[in-house]
Design a protein around this motif. Structure first.
Motif: not given
Length: 369
Positions: A11-15, A143-153, A333-346
């Motif tokens: 999950h971490s590396w895909l994101g 590829l990145f859409a597939l990565a997003l799918l893997g990250s969500v699952l 979609s904006l919540a997803g953007a915040i999700l991406t940023v917070t994932g990097f911060l973690l």
């Protein structure tokens, strides 16, 4: 325990690897869902005219536009007017500049009001699905859409114990610093956006899966310039009337042939249509030279796989429920953007070197004997 750690690492590396591109997905998607609103704001003078008399027959309209723009290929009546003041929008290709765009014409006079290329919507859409990297960008997007799918699952498994707490508003967390705030936001937004992100990731990958056929996708023939479209001998008005009679609903668009053997396709909505399959699941086909009816394809004729694909397309674009649905798509979609940023911060919090704190040296008192 090992499985949990592995999924957490996945999950971490895909994101982390696809994070920047996923951020582009979400940020551009939050805006391009308002396609009509953007076009109206940017080119209001092309979308509206003053109604005068009766609209021209579509055959006359096609002939007048063709005569006015001899340097332009006409590909379709993309959007048929729904109100008296709406213009007609046509999909076009300009060979001199090698650009696809839109043309707007007055349906009462046939006058060409203008063309649009590289509009704000076009820029954001190109950035959204190919990152301005051409065919290689489309391949990366798949590829990145597939990565997003893997990250969500994988995220579903990592935060499985928090699902009910978050959904029932029973989650309590400390909000004392940027670490706890980013962690809590990531957990909450990830849970609430789970279904939305899953649908977007799956549908985005499904629409771009053709790029994984690398040999065909990157073949020289895939970049050949479009040939001039053939002359249409069929009556467009006759084709539209037959389609309306067959489906009993409004005609939404008409696709013109691009190759000599292509047909004229007229798309229509039937009164009993299912919104989940969009506006292009029912159509009639006509021979382009004679106008002879060749095929009537109804929504009920869709196979199980086709229903799945049409449903994914409809859910991905968010154009099925008016402004309310568009606002919801934009919010998530904006919540997803915040999700991406917070994932990097973690990730940054875990990798950031910890400060070494010096322990105080205990003072040993001397005892006099």
């Amino acid at each position: 325990m090992k499985q949990s750690r592995r999924l957490f690492a996945l999950h971490s590396w895909l994101g982390l690897i696809a994070g920047l591109f996923i951020l582009v997905f979400f940020l551009t998607g939050a805006v391009i869902v308002f396609r009509e609103e953007l076009s109206l704001w940017e080119n209001a003078h092309l979308w509206r005219v003053e109604p005068k008399g009766r609209r021209l027959p579509y055959d006359t309209l096609y002939e007048r536009v063709s005569a006015s723009v001899t340097d332009t290929y006409l590909y379709s009546f993309r959007n048929m007017p729904r109100t008296p003041e709406e213009t007609i929008e046509m999909r076009i290709y300009e060979p001199s500049t090698e650009r696809y765009g839109l043309l707007y014409a007055n349906p009462y006079t046939g006058q060409v009001l203008g063309k649009t290329f590289d509009s704000l919507y076009d820029i954001l859409l190109t950035l959204h699905y190919k990152f301005y990297l051409g065919r290689f960008g489309e391949f990366l997007a798949a590829l990145f859409a597939l990565a997003l799918l893997g990250s969500v699952l994988s995220g579903l498994y990592v935060y499985r114990k928090s699902l009910l707490k978050v959904l029932l508003f029973r989650f309590r967390g400390r909000w004392t610093n940027w670490r706890t705030i980013s962690s809590n936001l990531h957990r909450i937004l990830g849970v609430w956006g789970l279904i939305f992100n899953l649908v977007l990731a799956l549908s985005g990958f499904w629409m771009l899966k053709y790029t994984l056929d690398v040999k065909n996708h990157f073949s020289p023939s895939a970049t050949e310039k479009p040939a001039p479209p053939p002359i249409i001998g069929a009556s467009l008005d006759g084709a539209i009337r037959q389609t309306q009679a067959a489906f009993g609903g409004r005609v939404t668009s008409v696709s013109f042939p691009r190759q000599p053997d292509d047909v004229v396709q007229v798309y229509a909505l039937s009164p009993d249509r299912n919104w989940l399959y969009g506006d292009y699941s029912s159509y009639a086909e006509f021979e382009s030279a004679t106008g002879r009816l060749l095929k009537v394809f109804r929504e009920s004729d869709l196979s199980a796989l086709e229903r799945f694909e049409y449903a994914l397309y409809t859910l991905h674009f968010g154009q099925y429920g008016g402004l309310t649905i568009k606002l919801l798509y934009s919010f998530f979609s904006l919540a997803g953007a915040i999700l991406t940023v917070t994932g990097f911060l973690l990730w940054y919090r875990r990798k950031r070197p910890k400060k070494q704190t010096r322990r105080p040296v205990p003072v040993v008192k001397q005892v006099q004997v």
